[in-house]
Design a protein around this motif. Structure first.
Motif, short mmCIF file in Angstrom:
data_model
loop_
_atom_site.label_atom_id
_atom_site.label_comp_id
_atom_site.label_asym_id
_atom_site.label_seq_id
_atom_site.Cartn_x
_atom_site.Cartn_y
_atom_site.Cartn_z
N GLN A 166 -33.32 11.13 -49.12
CA GLN A 166 -34.23 12.04 -48.43
C GLN A 166 -34.45 13.32 -49.24
O GLN A 166 -35.57 13.84 -49.28
N LYS A 167 -33.41 13.78 -49.90
CA LYS A 167 -33.54 15.01 -50.68
C LYS A 167 -34.54 14.84 -51.82
O LYS A 167 -35.21 15.78 -52.23
N LEU A 168 -34.64 13.61 -52.34
CA LEU A 168 -35.55 13.35 -53.45
C LEU A 168 -36.92 12.88 -52.98
O LEU A 168 -37.73 12.44 -53.80
N GLY A 169 -37.19 12.91 -51.69
CA GLY A 169 -38.52 12.63 -51.18
C GLY A 169 -38.77 11.21 -50.73
O GLY A 169 -39.93 10.85 -50.46
N PHE A 170 -37.75 10.38 -50.63
CA PHE A 170 -37.94 9.01 -50.15
C PHE A 170 -38.00 9.02 -48.62
O PHE A 170 -37.29 9.78 -47.96
N ALA A 171 -38.82 8.13 -48.07
CA ALA A 171 -39.04 8.10 -46.63
C ALA A 171 -38.53 6.84 -45.96
O ALA A 171 -38.44 6.79 -44.73
N ARG A 172 -38.23 5.79 -46.73
CA ARG A 172 -37.79 4.52 -46.16
C ARG A 172 -36.54 4.04 -46.88
O ARG A 172 -36.30 4.40 -48.04
#
Length: 470
Positions: free
Chosen positions: A417-423
């Motif tokens: 999540q910190k690196l921008g992933f959503a799934r």
């Protein structure tokens, strides 16, 4: 005069024989046994000579106080992470790595950091002259550091020099294969000399309290050259890994008596030396090919640090009688197991295809949690269907085709999540790990569920004359 006794020692594993033979029975290698003369210590208790009487020594209580701190941080955070918080006083570390990987550069930087902290640091080079070490330090901008240099290979002279004045806090010996001792009558670099020189330096470290780092050469297989007994004698064994074509270098603890063995330190080779990489996940994913089939992002754990890395797969029809299986950065046996599970339980026929798997960035993955990401990348390449660019994968695949849970799922998801992933595609038991995270979890029970999600998104390539399904 009595004849000097001879022994025949395997230069690969250190096994000793009474006569020469072509094959070592201990390690199975050929033409590695060479003749070496017995040392003075072996001749001392020969026939007609009385054995040396033991000398009593004082025993110390278990409880006690030390004046100095038990560890000395060097100031290089990635190196301190791998060693467990710094160099333990009186400890001996063995550092191995391929030629040109950056071992000397890293240790010169560590010695300079110790010297800048006000401690005495000594760098002993057995391979380079003092002027060459100075050139490296000047290129790295470390010429002003108060590091004491010497080019010497006789360990008795080294110990005598180090014993004068203030005890060094750090001593670097580069490398142990070039050291020799008068107590053993054999050429430098042989098994007996490496073992004897290491013993002298270890005895000095335990007696004086100085931390000693020994640099070791490696064989073509990546193992530290010389007898394996040296690895048992030292307190920690560090492996410096990396590919020449990549800028990243991985420092991994193979053995550590005073700290963890699953931590890694990530460095980047630059013109100014080795630079620490505080966030390796962002660096490993900086050059991703978004939307390309055969790529999956794996959320892994190295020690206490979550690391996200891209796994790349290529599945192509083969023209050979036996399809090729090539893997870089992962275990070959794990790849064979995942391929067998895909064929047996998921109907993915790969027996007529060449399979190539690569871990981007030069990182070597050792945990089975990468099974799900590898399977997703393989099916994506075979079906020519791109995986979601904002998704990560982790999970262990069992031989029954089920996806098993893996430890520290919450830390993996938090890093994603910190690196921008959503799934995230995770095992079923990991559903409650992201209750406080804004991640959409897709649980995977049987591996067949993941294959069914990927295959309909693209056309499965077929080999002429054979039916292929996914």
């Amino acid at each position: 005069m009595a004849r000097r006794p001879l022994s025949f020692v395997c230069q690969n594993c250190g096994a000793v024989y009474g006569r020469w033979q072509g094959k070592c029975e201990s390690c199975g290698e050929w033409n590695t046994i060479s003749e070496e003369g017995a040392g003075h210590s072996q001749q001392a208790a020969g026939p007609g000579r009385p054995a040396r009487k033991g000398r009593p020594f004082a025993l110390q209580p278990l409880a006690g106080e030390t004046d100095d701190a038990p560890r000395t941080p060097c100031g290089i955070a990635e190196l301190d992470r791998v060693t467990g918080g710094g160099f333990v006083r009186g400890s001996v570390l063995l550092v191995g790595g391929d030629p040109g990987i950056g071992k000397s550069t890293l240790l010169v930087q560590a010695a300079a950091a110790i010297a800048r902290a006000g401690h005495r640091a000594v760098y002993i080079s057995g391979e380079e002259a003092v002027a060459q070490v100075r050139l490296r330090a000047d290129r790295l901008g470390l010429a002003a550091a108060a590091v004491e240099l010497a080019a010497e290979t006789a360990v008795e002279d080294i110990v005598a020099t180090l014993s004068e004045g203030k005890t060094p806090r750090l001593v670097v010996v580069d490398s142990i294969q070039t050291m020799w001792t008068d107590a053993i009558e054999s050429a430098p670099g042989t098994v007996s000399q490496v073992r004897g020189a290491a013993q002298v330096l270890i005895r000095y470290a335990k007696r004086s309290g100085a931390a000693v780092i020994l640099v070791g050469h490696v064989t073509k297989d990546g193992q530290i050259a010389g007898p394996r007994v040296v690895e048992h004698m030292v307190d920690a064994v560090l492996s410096f890994e990396g590919e020449g074509a990549h800028l990243f270098r991985i420092l991994r603890a193979v053995k550590n008596r005073f700290g963890p063995t699953d931590e890694i330190g990530v460095f980047e080779m630059t013109g100014g030396g080795l630079q620490e990489v505080a966030n390796p996940s962002a660096l490993f994913l900086s050059e991703r090919d978004l939307g390309a089939p055969g790529t999956a992002v794996f959320a892994g754990i190295e020690g206490t640090r979550p690391v996200l890395v891209e796994m790349q797969a290529l599945v192509a029809p083969t023209t050979l009688g036996t399809p090729r299986r090539a893997v870089v950065g992962w275990d070959q046996n794990r790849l064979a197991m995942v391929l067998a599970v895909l064929e047996a339980h998921c109907g993915v026929r790969l027996s007529g295809h060449d399979v190539y798997l690569n871990v981007a960035g030069g990182l070597r993955i050792q945990e089975p949690a990468a099974d799900l990401a590898a399977a997703a990348a393989l099916v994506s390449s075979l079906a020519n269907a791109a995986l979601p660019a904002d998704a990560v994968f982790f999970g262990e695949v069992s031989l029954s085709g089920m996806v098993r849970p893996v430890p520290q799922a919450a830390a993996r998801l938090k890093e994603a999540q910190k690196l921008g992933f959503a799934r995230a595609f995770v095992p079923e038991t990991s559903r409650g790990e992201a209750s406080d995270l804004a991640l959409a979890l897709t649980t995977v029970g049987p591996l067949l569920d993941l294959v069914a999600r990927i295959a309909p998104q693209g056309g499965v390539r077929r080999q002429p004359g054979r039916e292929r399904k996914a």
